[in-house]
Scaffold this motif. Structure first.
Motif, PDB file in Angstrom:
ATOM      1  N   GLN A   1      48.883  29.655  36.661  1.00 44.69           N
ATOM      2  CA  GLN A   1      48.669  29.724  35.226  1.00 44.69           C
ATOM      3  C   GLN A   1      47.381  28.989  34.901  1.00 44.69           C
ATOM      4  OE1 GLN A   1      50.603  31.166  32.497  1.00 44.69           O
ATOM      5  NE2 GLN A   1      48.665  30.697  31.491  1.00 44.69           N
ATOM      6  N   ILE A   2      46.565  29.565  33.996  1.00 47.88           N
ATOM      7  CA  ILE A   2      45.323  28.947  33.542  1.00 47.88           C
ATOM      8  C   ILE A   2      45.386  28.763  32.038  1.00 47.88           C
ATOM      9  CG2 ILE A   2      42.821  29.217  33.365  1.00 47.88           C
ATOM     10  CD1 ILE A   2      42.884  30.843  35.905  1.00 47.88           C
ATOM     11  N   TRP A   3      44.980  27.577  31.597  1.00 45.68           N
ATOM     12  CA  TRP A   3      44.873  27.267  30.175  1.00 45.68           C
ATOM     13  C   TRP A   3      43.400  27.090  29.827  1.00 45.68           C
ATOM     14  CZ3 TRP A   3      48.570  25.485  33.404  1.00 45.68           C
ATOM     15  CH2 TRP A   3      49.911  25.641  33.026  1.00 45.68           C
ATOM     16  N   MET A   4      43.001  27.526  28.659  1.00 42.50           N
ATOM     17  CA  MET A   4      41.618  27.378  28.186  1.00 42.50           C
ATOM     18  C   MET A   4      41.648  26.911  26.740  1.00 42.50           C
ATOM     19  SD  MET A   4      38.338  27.787  29.012  1.00 42.50           S
ATOM     20  CE  MET A   4      38.278  29.012  30.338  1.00 42.50           C
ATOM     21  N   GLY A   5      40.935  25.813  26.461  1.00 41.12           N
ATOM     22  CA  GLY A   5      40.890  25.284  25.107  1.00 41.12           C
ATOM     23  C   GLY A   5      42.248  24.869  24.572  1.00 41.12           C
ATOM     24  N   GLY A   6      43.158  24.488  25.433  1.00 39.79           N
ATOM     25  CA  GLY A   6      44.471  24.034  24.997  1.00 39.79           C
ATOM     26  C   GLY A   6      45.516  25.130  24.918  1.00 39.79           C
TER      27      GLY A   6
ATOM     28  N   ARG B   1      49.938  36.179  39.977  1.00 41.90           N
ATOM     29  CA  ARG B   1      50.847  36.066  41.107  1.00 41.90           C
ATOM     30  C   ARG B   1      50.196  36.797  42.272  1.00 41.90           C
ATOM     31  NH1 ARG B   1      52.909  40.235  37.986  1.00 41.90           N
ATOM     32  NH2 ARG B   1      53.368  42.181  39.130  1.00 41.90           N
ATOM     33  N   GLY B   2      50.520  36.380  43.489  1.00 41.36           N
ATOM     34  CA  GLY B   2      49.853  37.030  44.599  1.00 41.36           C
ATOM     35  C   GLY B   2      50.343  36.549  45.940  1.00 41.36           C
ATOM     36  N   LEU B   3      49.554  36.861  46.957  1.00 38.42           N
ATOM     37  CA  LEU B   3      49.902  36.559  48.339  1.00 38.42           C
ATOM     38  C   LEU B   3      48.624  36.262  49.109  1.00 38.42           C
ATOM     39  CD1 LEU B   3      51.932  36.604  50.797  1.00 38.42           C
ATOM     40  CD2 LEU B   3      51.330  39.029  51.032  1.00 38.42           C
ATOM     41  N   SER B   4      48.663  35.214  49.930  1.00 35.70           N
ATOM     42  CA  SER B   4      47.548  34.915  50.823  1.00 35.70           C
ATOM     43  C   SER B   4      48.035  34.989  52.267  1.00 35.70           C
ATOM     44  CB  SER B   4      46.954  33.530  50.537  1.00 35.70           C
ATOM     45  OG  SER B   4      47.881  32.511  50.872  1.00 35.70           O
ATOM     46  N   MET B   5      47.175  35.498  53.141  1.00 30.14           N
ATOM     47  CA  MET B   5      47.467  35.566  54.569  1.00 30.14           C
ATOM     48  C   MET B   5      46.265  35.012  55.311  1.00 30.14           C
ATOM     49  SD  MET B   5      49.368  39.286  54.859  1.00 30.14           S
ATOM     50  CE  MET B   5      50.073  38.890  56.456  1.00 30.14           C
ATOM     51  N   GLU B   6      46.539  34.179  56.306  1.00 27.37           N
ATOM     52  CA  GLU B   6      45.463  33.506  57.027  1.00 27.37           C
ATOM     53  C   GLU B   6      45.770  33.482  58.518  1.00 27.37           C
ATOM     54  OE1 GLU B   6      45.847  29.775  54.979  1.00 27.37           O
ATOM     55  OE2 GLU B   6      44.113  30.210  53.715  1.00 27.37           O
TER      56      GLU B   6
ATOM     57  N   TRP C   1      45.313  38.269  47.749  1.00 27.10           N
ATOM     58  CA  TRP C   1      45.526  39.305  46.741  1.00 27.10           C
ATOM     59  C   TRP C   1      46.193  38.667  45.532  1.00 27.10           C
ATOM     60  CZ3 TRP C   1      49.989  41.073  44.331  1.00 27.10           C
ATOM     61  CH2 TRP C   1      49.843  42.224  43.535  1.00 27.10           C
ATOM     62  N   LEU C   2      45.596  38.896  44.340  1.00 28.59           N
ATOM     63  CA  LEU C   2      46.138  38.344  43.102  1.00 28.59           C
ATOM     64  C   LEU C   2      46.260  39.438  42.054  1.00 28.59           C
ATOM     65  CD1 LEU C   2      44.257  34.936  42.545  1.00 28.59           C
ATOM     66  CD2 LEU C   2      46.625  35.274  43.302  1.00 28.59           C
ATOM     67  N   LYS C   3      47.373  39.463  41.375  1.00 33.54           N
ATOM     68  CA  LYS C   3      47.578  40.310  40.195  1.00 33.54           C
ATOM     69  C   LYS C   3      47.405  39.421  38.980  1.00 33.54           C
ATOM     70  CE  LYS C   3      49.047  43.967  37.854  1.00 33.54           C
ATOM     71  NZ  LYS C   3      48.273  45.233  37.782  1.00 33.54           N
ATOM     72  N   ARG C   4      46.381  39.714  38.157  1.00 31.81           N
ATOM     73  CA  ARG C   4      46.043  38.837  37.030  1.00 31.81           C
ATOM     74  C   ARG C   4      46.257  39.559  35.705  1.00 31.81           C
ATOM     75  NH1 ARG C   4      40.522  35.675  38.224  1.00 31.81           N
ATOM     76  NH2 ARG C   4      39.580  37.718  37.863  1.00 31.81           N
ATOM     77  N   LYS C   5      46.743  38.789  34.739  1.00 31.94           N
ATOM     78  CA  LYS C   5      46.954  39.310  33.386  1.00 31.94           C
ATOM     79  C   LYS C   5      46.551  38.236  32.391  1.00 31.94           C
ATOM     80  CE  LYS C   5      50.372  41.457  30.312  1.00 31.94           C
ATOM     81  NZ  LYS C   5      49.453  42.582  30.001  1.00 31.94           N
ATOM     82  N   TYR C   6      45.804  38.646  31.361  1.00 32.02           N
ATOM     83  CA  TYR C   6      45.347  37.698  30.342  1.00 32.02           C
ATOM     84  C   TYR C   6      46.381  37.617  29.233  1.00 32.02           C
ATOM     85  CZ  TYR C   6      40.876  37.444  32.670  1.00 32.02           C
ATOM     86  OH  TYR C   6      39.899  37.223  33.600  1.00 32.02           O
TER      87      TYR C   6
ATOM     88  N   TYR D   1      41.676  40.442  25.630  1.00 30.96           N
ATOM     89  CA  TYR D   1      41.081  40.526  26.956  1.00 30.96           C
ATOM     90  C   TYR D   1      41.845  41.478  27.868  1.00 30.96           C
ATOM     91  CZ  TYR D   1      38.832  36.238  25.342  1.00 30.96           C
ATOM     92  OH  TYR D   1      38.122  35.314  24.620  1.00 30.96           O
ATOM     93  N   ALA D   2      42.612  42.392  27.280  1.00 34.02           N
ATOM     94  CA  ALA D   2      43.420  43.299  28.096  1.00 34.02           C
ATOM     95  C   ALA D   2      42.568  44.173  29.011  1.00 34.02           C
ATOM     96  CB  ALA D   2      44.287  44.174  27.190  1.00 34.02           C
ATOM     97  N   ALA D   3      41.312  44.423  28.640  1.00 34.33           N
ATOM     98  CA  ALA D   3      40.442  45.242  29.490  1.00 34.33           C
ATOM     99  C   ALA D   3      40.164  44.585  30.834  1.00 34.33           C
ATOM    100  CB  ALA D   3      39.124  45.519  28.768  1.00 34.33           C
ATOM    101  N   TYR D   4      40.394  43.252  30.926  1.00 34.18           N
ATOM    102  CA  TYR D   4      40.140  42.536  32.170  1.00 34.18           C
ATOM    103  C   TYR D   4      41.386  42.401  33.039  1.00 34.18           C
ATOM    104  CZ  TYR D   4      35.768  41.210  29.897  1.00 34.18           C
ATOM    105  OH  TYR D   4      34.538  41.239  29.265  1.00 34.18           O
ATOM    106  N   ASP D   5      42.529  42.892  32.604  1.00 34.81           N
ATOM    107  CA  ASP D   5      43.749  42.845  33.416  1.00 34.81           C
ATOM    108  C   ASP D   5      43.560  43.696  34.671  1.00 34.81           C
ATOM    109  OD1 ASP D   5      44.894  41.280  31.494  1.00 34.81           O
ATOM    110  OD2 ASP D   5      46.119  42.877  30.602  1.00 34.81           O
ATOM    111  N   GLY D   6      44.020  43.195  35.797  1.00 33.41           N
ATOM    112  CA  GLY D   6      43.883  43.955  37.031  1.00 33.41           C
ATOM    113  C   GLY D   6      44.248  43.104  38.234  1.00 33.41           C
ATOM    114  N   HIS D   7      43.688  43.440  39.377  1.00 32.78           N
ATOM    115  CA  HIS D   7      43.980  42.671  40.583  1.00 32.78           C
ATOM    116  C   HIS D   7      42.694  42.324  41.322  1.00 32.78           C
ATOM    117  CE1 HIS D   7      43.911  46.827  42.245  1.00 32.78           C
ATOM    118  NE2 HIS D   7      43.400  46.233  43.292  1.00 32.78           N
ATOM    119  N   LEU D   8      42.782  41.242  42.094  1.00 35.41           N
ATOM    120  CA  LEU D   8      41.637  40.685  42.806  1.00 35.41           C
ATOM    121  C   LEU D   8      41.973  40.594  44.287  1.00 35.41           C
ATOM    122  CD1 LEU D   8      38.857  39.121  42.738  1.00 35.41           C
ATOM    123  CD2 LEU D   8      40.240  37.040  42.484  1.00 35.41           C
TER     124      LEU D   8
END
Length: 506
Positions: free
Chosen positions: A324-329, A336-341, A358-363, A368-375
């Motif tokens: 979870q990320i907070w900005m300006g309070g 949510r996602g998964l890392s493999m190493e 791999w991360l699934k991100r949602k604002y 900012y819905a246009a930026y929803d997606g995965h990384l």
């Protein structure tokens, strides 16, 4: 029995090197001398050189020189392999002496014929063979041989102690502790019992949670990641002609600088389930609270928990996570996602690693819905140890983000190189540079359907004084510089951040 004499005598010599090899080296990716206190093997990631480095075997000689316990004036007696092959007792005596001196060349030569001699001591044979396998890095085979040896001869306590230390090197901590617990009840010499206590304390330390805390003052000359041009030129197409219309930018569209409180913290644990299998749990929080530009203060929290397999030179981990990320309070985005190493250490001087995240991100704000997606982030890294005080690393990576609006989806291949160097207890430094090209999928309608192309350069420098602390906190100076150039000038920007952090691990 010759082998019993060997094991008791060899323990006194091999115990101290064993303690040095198993020193616990911890920390981030730093090159610094290992502490001489006994402990666990160094974690595979990050790689640090193990000590001591065993001497290289000398070049073979045509015969083995056996010095008779006589007056110095008497000549030496020279024995060939053929002489030894006819005298099993003499051969075993030289094997014992070679084990005490860790003369791997002599041991290897004699073991070419000793196992097939008549009347060999099977315990001595297997013990020497296991020591050679261990020296050659074939730890799994050495463990298998020593296990069979103690199963056949349960009274060989010093072989069992060697087995326990090899299990620690191979990161089979639960099995190692079981062997040590059994030895704790045996009437061993006081030096051996002290070592058993130290090993078990190190194993108990490995099961504990690790905590880190850090806080300090930070300055950022572009907290809003803005372009520095005061005039924004918008392209306008009129027929076959293109006009650039100037627009003056307001104060909020220009870079803002501010001081703030930067902080970071984390907790993690890694515990052996059985064999080479582990579970891992961690929580990390970091952020910055600006004094004036509070809308750009941010904070992130990440929770991870997963599975890890590791032995003395290889590891693999699969770790789900949420964040979870907070900005300006306020809540800004969640993921949510998964890392493999995967990591492999072919030699003491090299380590190779590969990772995928791999991360699934949602604002949280619908604006900012246009930026929803995965990384997706993939990387390959090589680490080279030159000495306990110097290491270098290089990485090749690819970052891919796919979002709802294709003009914001991009591919970002990059290269990174760095070095870590300590100058005794005076200065430690970590310097790294990363360069990449960012290519966006779809053209920007606002800029006459041009596809955006960025070039990014990032340089990071950290400085500290090894061993220097203030009230138990280690001060560290960090400088980070980011420069982005683009074919669309409005997206060009640069940022410099300087922070003085005070960190503690416990």
């Amino acid at each position: 029995m010759p082998s019993f004499i060997l094991l008791r005598r060899c323990f006194a010599v091999s115990l101290v090197p064993g303690l040095l090899v198993l020193c616990f080296l911890h920390g981030t990716i730093r090159a610094q001398p290992a502490a001489p206190a006994p402990g666990l093997p160094a974690p595979i990631r990050p790689l640090e050189p193990e000590q001591p480095f065993l001497p290289q075997p000398q070049s073979p000689t045509p015969s083995i020189v056996h010095r008779q316990p006589a007056q110095p004036a008497q000549p030496q007696v020279e024995l060939t392999d053929q002489d030894l092959a006819r005298d099993v007792k003499l051969t075993e005596m030289i094997l014992n002496q070679a084990m005490l001196q860790e003369d791997w060349d002599t041991l290897r030569r004699i073991m070419r014929f000793y196992p097939w001699m008549r009347g060999v001591d099977s315990i001595l044979r297997d013990y020497v063979q296991g020591a050679l396998l261990r020296h050659d890095g074939r730890l799994a085979e050495a463990i298998m041989l020593y296990r069979r040896l103690v199963e056949q001869h349960p009274d060989l306590d010093y072989v069992r102690l060697e087995l326990a230390t090899m299990l620690m090197e191979d990161r089979q901590f639960r099995q190692s502790d079981a062997e040590l617990a059994l030895l704790r009840q045996r009437p061993l010499e006081s030096a051996a019992q002290r070592s058993i206590v130290l090993y078990r304390q190190a194993l108990a330390q490995q099961r504990r949670w690790d905590f880190r805390l850090g806080a300090g003052l930070a300055y950022n000359n572009n907290v809003n990641s803005a372009n520095r041009d005061r005039i924004f030129y918008l392209p306008l197409a009129v027929g076959e002609w293109t006009f650039w219309a100037p627009f003056a930018k307001g104060r909020d569209e220009l870079p803002k600088s501010d001081w703030g409180l930067k902080y970071a913290g984390g907790a993690s644990v890694e515990r052996n389930i059985a064999g080479h299998h582990y579970y891992t749990v961690s929580a990390d929080i970091d952020g910055v609270a600006y004094e004036t530009e509070r809308d750009y203060s941010d904070r992130s929290l990440t929770l991870r928990g997963g599975y890890k397999w590791q032995n003395f030179d290889t590891w693999f981990a699969a770790t789900p996570q949420i964040g979870q990320i907070w900005m300006g309070g306020g809540r800004y985005s969640h993921n949510r996602g998964l890392s493999m190493e995967y990591g492999w250490r072919p030699t003491q001087a090299w380590q190779l690693m590969g990772s995928w995240l791999w991360l699934k991100r949602k604002y949280d704000d619908q604006d900012y819905a246009a930026y929803d997606g995965h990384l997706d982030i993939m990387s390959l890294t090589a680490v080279r140890i030159f000495s306990p005080s110097l290491l270098a690393f290089g990485s090749l990576g690819l970052q891919r983000e796919s979002v709802a609006a294709s003009e914001y989806s991009y591919r970002f291949p990059w290269l990174q190189a760095g070095v870590v160097k300590t100058f005794g207890n005076t200065l430690g430094a970590r310097v790294s540079a990363r360069y990449g090209r960012q290519s966006y999928d779809a053209p920007y309608a606002l800029f006459l359907n041009q596809k955006r192309r960025d070039r990014e350069l990032r340089i990071d420098v950290s400085l500290w004084a090894p061993g220097f602390k203030i009230a138990g906190l280690e001060p560290k100076l960090n400088v980070s510089y980011l420069k982005i150039t683009s074919n669309l000038p409005i997206y060009e920007r640069d940022r410099t951040e300087v922070s003085l952090m005070f960190e503690k691990k416990f």
